[in-house]
Write a protein that holds these residues in place. Structure first.
Motif, short mmCIF file in Angstrom:
data_model
loop_
_atom_site.label_atom_id
_atom_site.label_comp_id
_atom_site.label_asym_id
_atom_site.label_seq_id
_atom_site.Cartn_x
_atom_site.Cartn_y
_atom_site.Cartn_z
N PHE A 255 0.84 -1.18 0.00
CA PHE A 255 0.00 0.00 0.00
C PHE A 255 0.88 1.25 0.00
CE2 PHE A 255 -2.16 -3.48 2.06
CZ PHE A 255 -3.42 -3.47 1.51
N ILE A 256 0.48 2.24 -0.77
CA ILE A 256 1.19 3.52 -0.80
C ILE A 256 0.19 4.63 -0.55
CG2 ILE A 256 2.67 5.07 -2.12
CD1 ILE A 256 3.50 2.71 -3.84
N SER A 257 0.40 5.39 0.52
CA SER A 257 -0.43 6.55 0.83
C SER A 257 0.28 7.79 0.31
CB SER A 257 -0.65 6.64 2.34
OG SER A 257 -1.30 7.86 2.67
N ILE A 258 -0.39 8.55 -0.56
CA ILE A 258 0.17 9.76 -1.16
C ILE A 258 -0.67 10.93 -0.69
CG2 ILE A 258 0.77 10.91 -3.32
CD1 ILE A 258 1.00 8.15 -4.62
N LEU A 259 -0.09 11.77 0.19
CA LEU A 259 -0.87 12.74 0.94
C LEU A 259 -0.14 14.07 1.04
CD1 LEU A 259 -3.43 13.01 2.89
CD2 LEU A 259 -1.84 12.38 4.73
N ASN A 260 -0.85 15.17 0.79
CA ASN A 260 -0.34 16.53 1.06
C ASN A 260 0.87 16.91 0.21
OD1 ASN A 260 -2.28 16.90 3.15
ND2 ASN A 260 -0.91 15.88 4.60
N ASN A 261 0.97 16.41 -1.00
CA ASN A 261 2.10 16.73 -1.88
C ASN A 261 1.71 17.76 -2.93
OD1 ASN A 261 4.10 14.40 -1.14
ND2 ASN A 261 2.12 13.39 -1.46
N ILE A 262 2.69 18.58 -3.33
CA ILE A 262 2.57 19.42 -4.52
C ILE A 262 3.24 18.64 -5.65
CG2 ILE A 262 3.31 21.56 -5.64
CD1 ILE A 262 3.15 22.90 -2.91
N LEU A 263 2.46 18.34 -6.70
CA LEU A 263 2.93 17.48 -7.78
C LEU A 263 2.77 18.20 -9.11
CD1 LEU A 263 1.14 14.18 -6.64
CD2 LEU A 263 3.46 14.94 -6.05
N THR A 264 3.81 18.19 -9.90
CA THR A 264 3.76 18.79 -11.23
C THR A 264 4.20 17.76 -12.25
OG1 THR A 264 4.26 20.97 -10.33
CG2 THR A 264 4.59 20.68 -12.68
N SER A 265 3.43 17.57 -13.30
CA SER A 265 3.79 16.62 -14.35
C SER A 265 3.38 17.18 -15.70
CB SER A 265 3.11 15.27 -14.13
OG SER A 265 1.76 15.33 -14.53
N SER A 266 3.69 16.42 -16.75
CA SER A 266 3.26 16.83 -18.10
C SER A 266 1.96 16.12 -18.43
CB SER A 266 4.35 16.49 -19.12
OG SER A 266 4.61 15.09 -19.12
N SER A 267 1.00 16.19 -17.52
CA SER A 267 -0.26 15.47 -17.69
C SER A 267 -1.04 15.93 -18.91
CB SER A 267 -1.12 15.62 -16.43
OG SER A 267 -1.35 16.98 -16.16
N SER A 268 -0.74 17.13 -19.40
CA SER A 268 -1.47 17.64 -20.57
C SER A 268 -1.18 16.82 -21.82
CB SER A 268 -1.08 19.10 -20.82
OG SER A 268 0.32 19.21 -21.03
N SER A 269 -0.10 16.01 -21.79
CA SER A 269 0.23 15.19 -22.96
C SER A 269 -0.73 14.02 -23.11
CB SER A 269 1.65 14.66 -22.83
OG SER A 269 1.72 13.70 -21.78
N GLY A 270 -1.46 13.64 -22.04
CA GLY A 270 -2.35 12.49 -22.11
C GLY A 270 -1.65 11.19 -21.81
N THR A 271 -0.32 11.19 -21.79
CA THR A 271 0.43 9.97 -21.52
C THR A 271 0.79 9.84 -20.05
OG1 THR A 271 1.39 10.13 -23.73
CG2 THR A 271 2.50 8.66 -22.17
N TYR A 272 1.01 10.95 -19.40
CA TYR A 272 1.46 10.96 -18.02
C TYR A 272 0.40 11.57 -17.11
CZ TYR A 272 5.85 10.20 -20.46
OH TYR A 272 6.83 9.70 -21.26
N ALA A 273 0.65 11.47 -15.80
CA ALA A 273 -0.27 12.02 -14.82
C ALA A 273 0.53 12.43 -13.60
CB ALA A 273 -1.31 10.97 -14.43
N GLU A 274 -0.10 13.21 -12.72
CA GLU A 274 0.59 13.56 -11.48
C GLU A 274 1.00 12.28 -10.74
OE1 GLU A 274 -0.33 17.33 -12.77
OE2 GLU A 274 -1.68 15.62 -12.73
N ILE A 275 0.10 11.29 -10.70
CA ILE A 275 0.38 9.99 -10.09
C ILE A 275 0.03 8.92 -11.11
CG2 ILE A 275 -0.13 8.41 -8.19
CD1 ILE A 275 -1.16 10.90 -6.63
N GLN A 276 1.02 8.10 -11.45
CA GLN A 276 0.81 7.06 -12.46
C GLN A 276 1.20 5.71 -11.87
OE1 GLN A 276 3.22 7.34 -16.01
NE2 GLN A 276 1.67 6.34 -17.25
N ASN A 277 0.22 4.81 -11.77
CA ASN A 277 0.45 3.46 -11.26
C ASN A 277 0.08 2.48 -12.35
OD1 ASN A 277 0.78 1.20 -9.60
ND2 ASN A 277 -1.30 1.35 -8.79
#
Length: 394
Positions: A255-277
């Protein structure tokens, strides 16, 4: 007879305490000191401390050091580093503890092999080095308050309050003499591009807390099966791919808890996301709450997500490692995650009780915390509060 046995036990204790010795190293062996660090290591016994006087004019000790005993190294001058032009190799041995303070090293510190029958522990504090490597089985590496010009690589340990290029946790096999605690990466400034934190470890759970990644991602390729892991209150400023990339190609589930982070990615490309599993050999269960992004917040393969904020007005300063804007008092509202001033959790590296402020003192030449562990919640009627911490003052 009882009194005699007690006296004998106390005498043995005093003998053990008295056996530790301070050995001095000074240029040209001034004042009867050793002229080289290597000579002091040869003369030392386990538990001794080697006190090194920095040479005048920033002249280095020209030595490659092999440390084959449990020793502590410190500077003779407050707030001054001794310079070594060379590398340091630490010979592993069960129970060996090597602590290095106040060093400026042109090359690398490394453990030479795995430890048999126990663990080797290496502590590096308040130093400047090229790289630190303790990838070996049955080894623990603790690094705090250091400038590392390239990579900190380890198998297990605690890495706090450093500026480095990358932190890499390697999967070398199964520890035959496992440590009793997990991996903690807290309040580090990580300046690489690409993968800033690489987590490939199936023996230990991890906590990644209050770090600032200026232009890179957190990449996770294995987990300890059944483990609970945290990625909390970080700034992960990666504009090229996903800020957090999880692909368990090396196996393990957890299990991975992802909490209270500021995340920047190239999510606008459609390939990536702030969090990608993504599905690898195994799949992680990922829970994402109260994270924030200046772009549209997106996730791929996340088990559950809520209260994540996209298109927020945030200013990220990669020179001062600070953020301002909508992240203030926007994190998880439960008081166990409150900031150290007891206000609601800020999203980012200054939020929560593991705040960046604990590990980066505003004034120079002040003691720096190596580690701080405080209770998350103080209940009504509680009469005591247990807290643990460690620090160094040079």
């Amino acid at each position: 007879m009882k009194k005699q046995l007690l006296f004998m036990a106390m005498a043995g204790l005093f003998t053990t305490i008295a056996s530790a010795t301070d050995l001095y190293v000074r240029d040209f062996g001034a004042g009867g000191a050793y002229p080289t660090i290597s000579a002091a290591i040869t003369a030392a016994s386990n538990g001794d401390r080697i006190i090194i006087k920095p040479k005048s004019g920033g002249v280095p000790y020209l030595e490659n050091l092999t440390i084959d005993k449990s020793l502590t190294f410190v500077s003779e001058n407050n707030f001054a580093k001794y310079i070594v032009q060379g590398s340091i190799s630490i010979t592993p041995f069960a129970g060996r503890v090597v602590t290095i303070n106040n060093l400026s090293l042109t090359n690398n510190i490394a453990i030479s092999d795995e430890t048999i029958g126990g663990r080797t522990t290496v502590n590096v504090f308040n130093s400047t080095v090229n790289a630190v490597s303790a990838r070996q089985l049955n080894s623990t590496l603790n690094v705090s308050g250091c400038v590392v010009n390239s990579i900190i690589a380890l198998y297990h340990g605690r890495i706090t309050g450093n500026k480095c290029l990358q932190i890499e946790i390697d999967n070398q096999g199964i520890d035959t003499n496992p440590a009793t605690d997990d991996i903690e990466l807290i309040a580090n400034a990580i300046t690489s591009t690409g993968a800033g934190i690489v987590m490939d470890q199936k023996n230990y759970a991890f906590k990644i807390l209050n770090n600032f990644l200026t232009s890179s991602q957190v990449s996770i390729s294995s987990l300890k099966t059944g483990s609970n892991n945290e990625i909390r209150n970080n700034v992960i400023n990666n504009g090229l791919t996903s800020a957090i990339s999880i692909n368990l190609a090396s196996g393990g589930t957890g299990f991975i808890s992802i909490l209270n982070n500021i995340l920047t990615s190239s999510s606008s490309s459609g390939t990536y996301a702030e969090i990608q599993n993504v599905s690898g050999v195994a799949t992680a269960s990922v829970y994402a709450f109260y994270n924030m992004s200046a772009s549209g917040f997106t996730t791929i393969g996340v088990t559950s997500a809520s209260n994540n904020i996209g298109n927020a007005i945030i200013s990220i300063n990669t020179a001062s490692y600070t953020t301002t804007g909508a992240n203030s008092n926007a994190g998880y509202p439960e008081d166990e995650y409150a900031d150290i001033d007891l206000t609601r959790n800020d999203i980012g590296n200054f939020g929560g009780s593991d705040s960046w402020s604990n590990y980066w003192p505003a004034a120079s030449n002040k003691p720096q915390v190596n580690y701080l562990n405080t209770p998350r919640r103080i209940y009504s009627g509680t009469t005591t509060m247990n807290a643990t911490g460690a620090g160094n003052s040079k």
